[in-house]
Design a protein around this motif. Structure first.
Motif, PDB file in Angstrom:
ATOM      1  N   ASP A 289      -6.453  -4.309  89.566  1.00  0.00           N
ATOM      2  CA  ASP A 289      -7.678  -5.038  89.216  1.00  0.00           C
ATOM      3  C   ASP A 289      -7.452  -6.034  88.090  1.00  0.00           C
ATOM      4  OD1 ASP A 289      -9.066  -3.546  91.064  1.00  0.00           O
ATOM      5  OD2 ASP A 289     -10.053  -2.272  89.593  1.00  0.00           O
ATOM      6  N   ALA A 290      -6.583  -5.687  87.149  1.00  0.00           N
ATOM      7  CA  ALA A 290      -6.359  -6.545  85.984  1.00  0.00           C
ATOM      8  C   ALA A 290      -5.737  -7.885  86.375  1.00  0.00           C
ATOM      9  CB  ALA A 290      -5.475  -5.823  84.966  1.00  0.00           C
ATOM     10  N   MET A 291      -5.323  -8.047  87.615  1.00  0.00           N
ATOM     11  CA  MET A 291      -4.738  -9.296  88.076  1.00  0.00           C
ATOM     12  C   MET A 291      -5.806 -10.288  88.561  1.00  0.00           C
ATOM     13  SD  MET A 291      -1.628  -7.631  90.255  1.00  0.00           S
ATOM     14  CE  MET A 291      -0.892  -9.166  90.769  1.00  0.00           C
TER      15      MET A 291
ATOM     16  N   ILE B 124      -7.731  -8.408  77.336  1.00  0.00           N
ATOM     17  CA  ILE B 124      -8.363  -7.228  77.924  1.00  0.00           C
ATOM     18  C   ILE B 124      -9.502  -7.726  78.797  1.00  0.00           C
ATOM     19  CG2 ILE B 124      -9.627  -5.085  77.506  1.00  0.00           C
ATOM     20  CD1 ILE B 124      -8.158  -4.912  74.822  1.00  0.00           C
ATOM     21  N   PRO B 125      -9.388  -7.538  80.134  1.00  0.00           N
ATOM     22  CA  PRO B 125     -10.461  -8.012  81.017  1.00  0.00           C
ATOM     23  C   PRO B 125     -11.810  -7.384  80.655  1.00  0.00           C
ATOM     24  CG  PRO B 125      -8.549  -7.293  82.276  1.00  0.00           C
ATOM     25  CD  PRO B 125      -8.334  -6.867  80.861  1.00  0.00           C
TER      26      PRO B 125
ATOM     27  N   ILE C  88     -13.180  -5.620  91.095  1.00  0.00           N
ATOM     28  CA  ILE C  88     -12.802  -4.216  91.306  1.00  0.00           C
ATOM     29  C   ILE C  88     -12.467  -4.042  92.785  1.00  0.00           C
ATOM     30  CG2 ILE C  88     -13.534  -1.824  91.032  1.00  0.00           C
ATOM     31  CD1 ILE C  88     -13.703  -3.119  88.377  1.00  0.00           C
ATOM     32  N   TRP C  89     -11.209  -4.292  93.149  1.00  0.00           N
ATOM     33  CA  TRP C  89     -10.840  -4.089  94.544  1.00  0.00           C
ATOM     34  C   TRP C  89      -9.369  -3.747  94.729  1.00  0.00           C
ATOM     35  CZ3 TRP C  89     -11.787  -9.574  97.040  1.00  0.00           C
ATOM     36  CH2 TRP C  89     -10.943 -10.509  96.452  1.00  0.00           C
TER      37      TRP C  89
ATOM     38  N   ASP D 255     -10.549   4.369  85.685  1.00  0.00           N
ATOM     39  CA  ASP D 255     -10.176   3.274  86.582  1.00  0.00           C
ATOM     40  C   ASP D 255      -8.660   3.132  86.739  1.00  0.00           C
ATOM     41  OD1 ASP D 255     -12.796   2.679  87.048  1.00  0.00           O
ATOM     42  OD2 ASP D 255     -12.823   0.831  85.854  1.00  0.00           O
ATOM     43  N   GLU D 256      -7.889   3.790  85.878  1.00  0.00           N
ATOM     44  CA  GLU D 256      -6.432   3.723  85.998  1.00  0.00           C
ATOM     45  C   GLU D 256      -5.906   4.656  87.085  1.00  0.00           C
ATOM     46  OE1 GLU D 256      -4.366   3.947  82.271  1.00  0.00           O
ATOM     47  OE2 GLU D 256      -5.603   2.365  81.388  1.00  0.00           O
ATOM     48  N   ALA D 257      -6.730   5.562  87.559  1.00  0.00           N
ATOM     49  CA  ALA D 257      -6.316   6.479  88.623  1.00  0.00           C
ATOM     50  C   ALA D 257      -6.163   5.708  89.936  1.00  0.00           C
ATOM     51  CB  ALA D 257      -7.347   7.594  88.795  1.00  0.00           C
TER      52      ALA D 257
END
Length: 182
Positions: free
Chosen positions: A23-25, A36-37, A44-45, A60-62
């Motif tokens: 997601d951070a991309m 930091i987004p 979120i995908w 969300d890191e899971a």
């Protein structure tokens, strides 16, 4: 995603790709990507969000559920696999299949998009062993190791006719791996 990949592979496409796995991309609205987004810059995908903890959402890191099927499709239908013709005679509506021959085995994917469970019989032509590996992805049934990677669910028995009967719960996918006969 599994249903999509089955359709494009059977239609003759050379491959399918998941884009921007983290997601951070993702950037939205043409904004400059902050270190930091935030909720205004993040889509979120992806399979996960490596910045989840920094954003106050460590969960969300899971690994997200759709990683499960995508990782299996990547592993079981790798580059160089040859898509096989599949006959779906007797298959009920809402069921789709895909099969491919790799270097050492045949991989089969069965997608049940129906709201009810389905029972199907899978037959693999001669020359392949009777030992199979099965992975399932259904609500409440997608075994994974502690890192979130899929693990073998079952080893179904193959009848003397070379067929295996499978019960597929609703809305999910089953993968079979049948090694070449020794």
């Amino acid at each position: 995603m599994a249903d999509y990949v089955a359709q494009v592979a059977r239609a003759g496409w050379m491959g399918a790709s998941a884009w921007d796995l983290d997601d951070a991309m993702h950037i939205v609205n043409g904004r400059v990507h902050p270190p930091i987004p935030d909720d205004l810059t993040l889509k979120i995908w992806g399979f996960w969000n490596t910045q989840g903890r920094a954003m106050g959402h460590a969960e969300d890191e899971a690994i997200r559920p759709w990683f499960y099927t995508w990782s299996l499709m990547s592993r079981l239908f790798p580059k160089g696999s040859r898509i096989l013709a599949v006959t779906e005679s007797g298959f009920p509506a809402g069921l789709r299949s895909l099969a491919a021959r790799g270097e050492k085995d045949i991989s089969v994917m069965l997608v049940n998009e129906a709201d009810e469970s389905r029972t199907v019989t899978v037959r693999i032509p001669g020359g392949f062993g009777k030992t199979q590996v099965r992975y399932d992805y259904f609500d409440g049934d997608r075994p994974a190791n502690r890192e979130g990677f899929p693990v073998v669910q079952k080893t179904p028995e193959v009848a003397g006719t070379g067929a295996v009967q499978l019960e597929l719960p609703s809305r999910g996918v089953t993968f079979l791996v049948i090694p070449a006969a020794e």
